[in-house]
Scaffold this active site. Structure first.
Site, PDB file in Angstrom:
ATOM      1  N   LYS A 103       0.852  -1.180   0.000  1.00  0.00           N
ATOM      2  CA  LYS A 103       0.000   0.000   0.000  1.00  0.00           C
ATOM      3  C   LYS A 103       0.895   1.240   0.000  1.00  0.00           C
ATOM      4  O   LYS A 103       1.710   1.433   0.899  1.00  0.00           O
ATOM      5  CB  LYS A 103      -0.922   0.032   1.215  1.00  0.00           C
ATOM      6  CG  LYS A 103      -1.825   1.267   1.198  1.00  0.00           C
ATOM      7  CD  LYS A 103      -2.480   1.514   2.543  1.00  0.00           C
ATOM      8  CE  LYS A 103      -3.074   2.921   2.547  1.00  0.00           C
ATOM      9  NZ  LYS A 103      -3.521   3.331   3.875  1.00  0.00           N
ATOM     10  N   GLY A 164      -8.029   9.203  10.074  1.00  0.00           N
ATOM     11  CA  GLY A 164      -8.271   9.263  11.511  1.00  0.00           C
ATOM     12  C   GLY A 164      -9.343  10.231  11.950  1.00  0.00           C
ATOM     13  O   GLY A 164      -9.563  10.410  13.148  1.00  0.00           O
TER      14      GLY A 164
END
Length: 260
Positions: A103, A164
């Site tokens: 990733k 987040g």
């Protein structure tokens, strides 16, 4: 289709049943992380190469709790702000664990953690030429997604909201456009905060959802992991079923003709 176990997805020639990818950061400890992964049903976990120990046997190792023979590890470049740093990090990951499915995220600044798309595109091209199979974190922009695909990305991973933040998917229109235009898997990455938002991602036609904070910072991470699993499955079923059309005015469930 009544059984999600028969509804698989494939990235870079590798087929998975679960459409939920779980992170390995912010948990109380590796044991809690492992319990959450099991509850989530995830078959892939993403690992920050710079932060999580996967190679030093003298310190607690994630691999002692989450078996890489059973769960696919997806090394990521969290904390990298240049293409050069990201490429170096993934080269080290390949040396340590032999990973080629990775990733990629190249961040533009620490405050928003938005991707720097110029550096991301550069890194994608170089990594693809070196034999890596990059799944790429990107802005929710259909043009950027297409450019990444052309550069060698095996999956594009548009953010739903800042990393987040737990704000949920802020722009469903552009995510849907990315899904409609992509020839590679599309996974929402970042911003999901609760189960209903994971379901939305799947209802938009995404191939999967990646999340970390939404589970790790829940008051009960293991129960939240289970909720996310169910939400992803429900959202996928809803997408495959085909939702009803939206109307401006009411439409009675029972016909009005022939009333007594």
């Amino acid at each position: 289709m009544t059984d999600t176990s028969a509804d698989t997805w494939t990235v870079a020639g590798r087929t998975f049943t679960s459409r939920l990818i779980v992170g390995t950061g912010k948990y109380k400890d590796f044991a809690q992380n492992a319990a959450a992964v099991e509850a989530s049903g995830a078959e892939i976990v993403t690992v920050a190469v710079r932060r999580v120990n996967v190679s030093d046997p003298k310190a607690p190792m994630l691999t002692d709790f989450i078996d890489p023979k059973k769960i696919t590890y997806l090394p990521n470049t969290a904390g990298c702000f240049t293409a050069e740093d990201a490429i170096r990090t993934l080269r080290l990951a390949r040396e340590a664990g032999g990973w080629d499915l990775v990733k990629l995220e190249v961040l533009g600044e620490a405050r928003t953690l938005y991707p720097d798309m110029r550096e991301t595109l550069k890194a994608t091209e170089i990594l693809a030429k070196e034999g890596f199979l990059p799944m790429v974190y990107c802005v929710d922009d259909p043009i950027a997604a297409r450019q990444l695909e052309d550069a060698g990305a095996v999956a594009v991973m548009p953010l739903g909201a800042p990393i987040g933040s737990g704000l949920g998917i802020q722009n469903k229109v552009t995510v849907r456009l990315i899904v409609e235009g992509a020839k590679v898997p599309v996974l929402v990455d970042a911003g999901v905060g609760t189960a209903s938002e994971a379901a939305v991602a799947m209802e938009l036609g995404c191939d999967g959802v990646l999340m970390n904070t939404a589970i790790a910072e829940a008051k009960d991470p293991v129960r939240m992991a289970r909720a996310m699993r169910l939400a992803v499955e429900a959202g996928r079923h809803a997408y495959l079923a085909g939702r009803m059309g939206q109307r401006r005015y009411a439409d009675p469930s029972s016909p009005l003709a022939g009333l007594i």
